[in-house]
Design a protein around this motif. Structure first.
Motif, PDB file in Angstrom:
ATOM      1  N   LEU A 185       4.508  20.996  -1.517  1.00  0.00           N
ATOM      2  CA  LEU A 185       3.167  20.435  -1.530  1.00  0.00           C
ATOM      3  C   LEU A 185       2.415  20.725  -0.228  1.00  0.00           C
ATOM      4  CD1 LEU A 185       3.805  16.938  -3.141  1.00  0.00           C
ATOM      5  CD2 LEU A 185       2.491  18.802  -4.137  1.00  0.00           C
ATOM      6  N   ASP A 186       1.088  20.705  -0.329  1.00  0.00           N
ATOM      7  CA  ASP A 186       0.228  20.773   0.851  1.00  0.00           C
ATOM      8  C   ASP A 186      -0.170  19.381   1.337  1.00  0.00           C
ATOM      9  OD1 ASP A 186      -0.121  23.679   0.750  1.00  0.00           O
ATOM     10  OD2 ASP A 186      -1.358  23.305  -1.023  1.00  0.00           O
ATOM     11  N   PHE A 187      -0.191  18.413   0.419  1.00  0.00           N
ATOM     12  CA  PHE A 187      -0.836  17.130   0.679  1.00  0.00           C
ATOM     13  C   PHE A 187      -0.109  16.029  -0.085  1.00  0.00           C
ATOM     14  CE2 PHE A 187      -3.966  13.878  -0.410  1.00  0.00           C
ATOM     15  CZ  PHE A 187      -4.672  13.686   0.769  1.00  0.00           C
ATOM     16  N   ILE A 188       0.127  14.901   0.587  1.00  0.00           N
ATOM     17  CA  ILE A 188       0.756  13.738  -0.045  1.00  0.00           C
ATOM     18  C   ILE A 188      -0.026  12.507   0.404  1.00  0.00           C
ATOM     19  CG2 ILE A 188       2.857  12.367  -0.303  1.00  0.00           C
ATOM     20  CD1 ILE A 188       4.406  14.903   0.666  1.00  0.00           C
ATOM     21  N   LYS A 189      -0.353  11.622  -0.526  1.00  0.00           N
ATOM     22  CA  LYS A 189      -1.106  10.433  -0.159  1.00  0.00           C
ATOM     23  C   LYS A 189      -0.431   9.157  -0.652  1.00  0.00           C
ATOM     24  CE  LYS A 189      -4.664   8.995  -2.582  1.00  0.00           C
ATOM     25  NZ  LYS A 189      -4.068   8.007  -3.499  1.00  0.00           N
ATOM     26  N   ASP A 190      -0.663   8.080   0.107  1.00  0.00           N
ATOM     27  CA  ASP A 190      -0.311   6.756  -0.382  1.00  0.00           C
ATOM     28  C   ASP A 190      -1.211   6.398  -1.554  1.00  0.00           C
ATOM     29  OD1 ASP A 190       1.692   6.071   1.476  1.00  0.00           O
ATOM     30  OD2 ASP A 190       0.219   5.390   2.950  1.00  0.00           O
ATOM     31  N   ASP A 191      -0.728   5.511  -2.394  1.00  0.00           N
ATOM     32  CA  ASP A 191      -1.583   4.956  -3.424  1.00  0.00           C
ATOM     33  C   ASP A 191      -2.555   3.973  -2.782  1.00  0.00           C
ATOM     34  OD1 ASP A 191      -1.678   4.870  -6.571  1.00  0.00           O
ATOM     35  OD2 ASP A 191      -2.014   2.817  -5.895  1.00  0.00           O
ATOM     36  N   GLU A 192      -3.684   3.746  -3.441  1.00  0.00           N
ATOM     37  CA  GLU A 192      -4.689   2.856  -2.852  1.00  0.00           C
ATOM     38  C   GLU A 192      -4.237   1.410  -2.759  1.00  0.00           C
ATOM     39  OE1 GLU A 192      -5.670   2.978  -7.277  1.00  0.00           O
ATOM     40  OE2 GLU A 192      -5.038   4.419  -5.731  1.00  0.00           O
ATOM     41  N   ILE A 193      -3.238   1.021  -3.543  1.00  0.00           N
ATOM     42  CA  ILE A 193      -2.806  -0.381  -3.481  1.00  0.00           C
ATOM     43  C   ILE A 193      -1.666  -0.596  -2.492  1.00  0.00           C
ATOM     44  CG2 ILE A 193      -3.573  -0.799  -5.850  1.00  0.00           C
ATOM     45  CD1 ILE A 193      -0.584  -0.841  -6.650  1.00  0.00           C
ATOM     46  N   CYS A 194      -1.230   0.463  -1.830  1.00  0.00           N
ATOM     47  CA  CYS A 194      -0.154   0.332  -0.847  1.00  0.00           C
ATOM     48  C   CYS A 194      -0.678   0.723   0.533  1.00  0.00           C
ATOM     49  CB  CYS A 194       1.029   1.225  -1.221  1.00  0.00           C
ATOM     50  SG  CYS A 194       2.432   1.072  -0.094  1.00  0.00           S
ATOM     51  N   ALA A 195      -0.955  -0.282   1.347  1.00  0.00           N
ATOM     52  CA  ALA A 195      -1.465  -0.019   2.698  1.00  0.00           C
ATOM     53  C   ALA A 195      -0.469  -0.500   3.746  1.00  0.00           C
ATOM     54  CB  ALA A 195      -2.830  -0.677   2.888  1.00  0.00           C
ATOM     55  N   ASP A 196      -0.357  -1.785   3.934  1.00  0.00           N
ATOM     56  CA  ASP A 196       0.519  -2.337   4.974  1.00  0.00           C
ATOM     57  C   ASP A 196       1.354  -3.476   4.405  1.00  0.00           C
ATOM     58  OD1 ASP A 196       1.502  -2.387   7.593  1.00  0.00           O
ATOM     59  OD2 ASP A 196       0.020  -3.870   8.262  1.00  0.00           O
ATOM     60  N   PRO A 197       2.131  -3.206   3.330  1.00  0.00           N
ATOM     61  CA  PRO A 197       2.885  -4.277   2.674  1.00  0.00           C
ATOM     62  C   PRO A 197       4.071  -4.737   3.517  1.00  0.00           C
ATOM     63  CG  PRO A 197       3.478  -2.182   1.724  1.00  0.00           C
ATOM     64  CD  PRO A 197       2.348  -1.907   2.676  1.00  0.00           C
ATOM     65  N   VAL A 198       4.536  -5.915   3.233  1.00  0.00           N
ATOM     66  CA  VAL A 198       5.653  -6.493   3.981  1.00  0.00           C
ATOM     67  C   VAL A 198       6.900  -5.631   3.860  1.00  0.00           C
ATOM     68  CG1 VAL A 198       7.188  -8.488   4.128  1.00  0.00           C
ATOM     69  CG2 VAL A 198       4.725  -8.838   3.792  1.00  0.00           C
ATOM     70  N   ASN A 229      -2.458   5.342   3.916  1.00  0.00           N
ATOM     71  CA  ASN A 229      -3.470   4.351   3.553  1.00  0.00           C
ATOM     72  C   ASN A 229      -3.515   3.277   4.626  1.00  0.00           C
ATOM     73  OD1 ASN A 229      -5.182   2.503   2.403  1.00  0.00           O
ATOM     74  ND2 ASN A 229      -3.912   2.105   0.600  1.00  0.00           N
ATOM     75  N   ILE A 230      -4.567   3.296   5.447  1.00  0.00           N
ATOM     76  CA  ILE A 230      -4.688   2.331   6.537  1.00  0.00           C
ATOM     77  C   ILE A 230      -5.783   1.295   6.255  1.00  0.00           C
ATOM     78  CG2 ILE A 230      -3.806   3.991   8.222  1.00  0.00           C
ATOM     79  CD1 ILE A 230      -6.718   4.242   9.258  1.00  0.00           C
ATOM     80  N   THR A 231      -6.153   1.151   4.993  1.00  0.00           N
ATOM     81  CA  THR A 231      -7.173   0.168   4.608  1.00  0.00           C
ATOM     82  C   THR A 231      -6.842  -1.203   5.176  1.00  0.00           C
ATOM     83  OG1 THR A 231      -7.633   1.377   2.565  1.00  0.00           O
ATOM     84  CG2 THR A 231      -8.282  -0.951   2.637  1.00  0.00           C
ATOM     85  N   ASP A 232      -7.796  -1.772   5.911  1.00  0.00           N
ATOM     86  CA  ASP A 232      -7.538  -3.049   6.598  1.00  0.00           C
ATOM     87  C   ASP A 232      -8.854  -3.480   7.237  1.00  0.00           C
ATOM     88  OD1 ASP A 232      -6.225  -5.234   7.897  1.00  0.00           O
ATOM     89  OD2 ASP A 232      -4.414  -4.012   8.135  1.00  0.00           O
ATOM     90  N   GLU A 233      -8.803  -4.543   8.055  1.00  0.00           N
ATOM     91  CA  GLU A 233      -9.990  -4.868   8.844  1.00  0.00           C
ATOM     92  C   GLU A 233     -10.125  -3.825   9.965  1.00  0.00           C
ATOM     93  OE1 GLU A 233     -10.089  -6.199  12.098  1.00  0.00           O
ATOM     94  OE2 GLU A 233      -7.924  -6.153  12.368  1.00  0.00           O
TER      95      GLU A 233
END
Length: 427
Positions: A185-198, A229-233
């Motif tokens: 692969l050239d590119f791998i991404k986290d899913d949008e619902i997995c950012a900083d889970p416990v 995925n670094i979605t956060d404040e």
């Protein structure tokens, strides 16, 4: 836009109203600039000349027998149909905004959706002069930088998504990434619902994943791009981006609608990592044809925030959008917002993609400056992930050469397996 309008920008709308569309266009212009429902003290002729929005075009369309949306204001006044639809274009003074993206969005959208005079309103397009566009962020990497960082000089960037979407530990995620890197692969991404889970916090997951990415690069010379995925404040996103950069990463992902313009702008100013813009939630503001924001206007606003990639879904995919909308969205991404700016961003195709959707995608857009992401189309390939990646590359090479996929499959068993397996499931 002509040089004489360099101090103004335009927005166009689709509206529906039981009243005269021309009169409603004037209401819209006043509401979103210096006016209200009646002239007020201080609203001098000089001020209106300087600050008022101007209606530049009203194209009356069809009339319908039922309103698209309920409207208590019209009901209280006893106003009934028929309901007229029209396309309205309004020119706004740049100086009403300044270099302020949140205010720009408030002006071109904002209270317009609540106007009592309309039973439907959709922001369709935004057109900016270069002198205004240049006040906002440009993509830090865009298409060329993304290709350089991912080591993919030509063809589509073939990517995949971490699956299961959420629940893997940091070590399990790293092991999956290692196998996906090995698959080519050239590119791998986290899913949008997995950012900083416990169970897999970014503080652990980023170092674990980047360790296997660096090992793969040491062996092969290929630095696979990982969109964490670094979605956060806002402050947390900046810390997460710093961690990714320290570990040698090249890309971060943010859920645009939930982080907001200010959060994404701050993130853009704090990092030159490629910023993968995920549009999850866009359907809530786009699926009704007489409400919300069309993709051209939507992606214009987010490109002003400085994103490098924009999701457009995929052809023949699992989501609700028509293929025509996916195609127009992809074309919007690779169209400069103004003359004189190379601010193109890479469209990210996702949603049910596999080798068989390469042909309609290429036929529709005519180029390979895109991210082509497949989850099941790679991970569920009967020959395994490496065969899944190979089948997609074989398909794109074939369509670029003008070779029918069925013909190319005779020389490529991975493509032949994909057409047989996924073709039955999607046919």
């Amino acid at each position: 836009m002509s040089p004489s309008t360099a101090d103004r920008f335009e927005a166009s709308y689709l509206i529906e109203t039981p009243l005269d569309p021309r009169e409603i266009a004037e209401v819209m212009a006043g509401e979103q600039s210096c006016g209200t429902f009646t002239r007020v003290a201080g609203e001098t002729d000089e001020l209106r000349e300087r600050a008022r929005a101007v209606v530049t075009n009203v194209a009356v369309l069809e009339t319908v027998d039922e309103p698209s949306l309920p409207n208590a204001w019209l009901a209280r006044k006893g106003v009934a149909g028929p309901w007229r639809r029209a396309r309205v274009t309004i020119s706004f003074p740049v100086d009403n905004v300044g270099a302020n993206l949140a205010t720009l969005a408030s002006i071109v959208a904002g209270n317009l959706y609540d106007l009592g005079e309309v039973t439907g309103l959709r922001l369709d397009t935004i057109t900016l002069p270069w002198s205004f566009r240049r006040r906002f962020a440009m993509p830090a990497q865009g298409i060329a930088g993304t290709r350089r960082l991912a080591g993919a000089a030509s063809g589509p960037l073939v990517g995949s998504i971490i699956k299961p979407n959420v629940g893997l530990s940091s070590a399990e995620t790293a092991a999956l990434v290692a196998s996906l890197c090995e698959a080519g692969l050239d590119f791998i991404k986290d899913d949008e619902i997995c950012a900083d889970p416990v169970h897999a916090p970014l503080a652990q997951r980023v170092p674990a994943v980047m360790e296997v990415v660096r090992r793969h690069e040491d062996r092969t010379g290929k630095a696979v791009m990982i969109a964490f995925n670094i979605t956060d404040e806002t402050d947390a996103m900046r810390r997460h981006a710093d961690l990714v950069a320290r570990e040698g990463g090249s890309c971060v992902m943010a859920s645009l609608n939930w982080c907001g313009f200010s959060g994404v702008e701050t993130l853009r100013r704090s990092t030159d990592l490629a910023l993968h813009g995920h549009r999850n939630g866009y359907g809530a503001i786009s699926r009704h044809p007489l409400l919300g924001i069309s993709f051209q206007a939507y992606q214009t606003l987010w490109r002003l925030a400085g994103v490098d990639h924009m999701h457009v879904h995929g052809l023949q995919g699992k989501f609700a959008q028509e293929d025509e909308e996916v195609v127009s969205s992809a074309k919007d991404c690779v169209t400069p917002l103004t003359d004189g700016a190379d601010d193109r961003v890479m469209p990210a195709f996702s949603s049910g993609q596999w080798a068989g959707t390469a042909q309609p995608t290429f036929d529709a857009i005519g180029h390979a400056d895109l991210l082509f992401m497949a989850g099941g189309g790679i991970l569920a390939h009967p020959g395994g992930p490496a065969a899944g990646v190979a089948s997609i590359r074989q398909a794109w090479e074939a369509v670029a050469a003008g070779t029918p996929l069925a013909e190319a499959a005779k020389a490529h068993p991975e493509l032949e397996q994909a057409l047989g397996f996924f073709g039955q499931a999607t046919g």
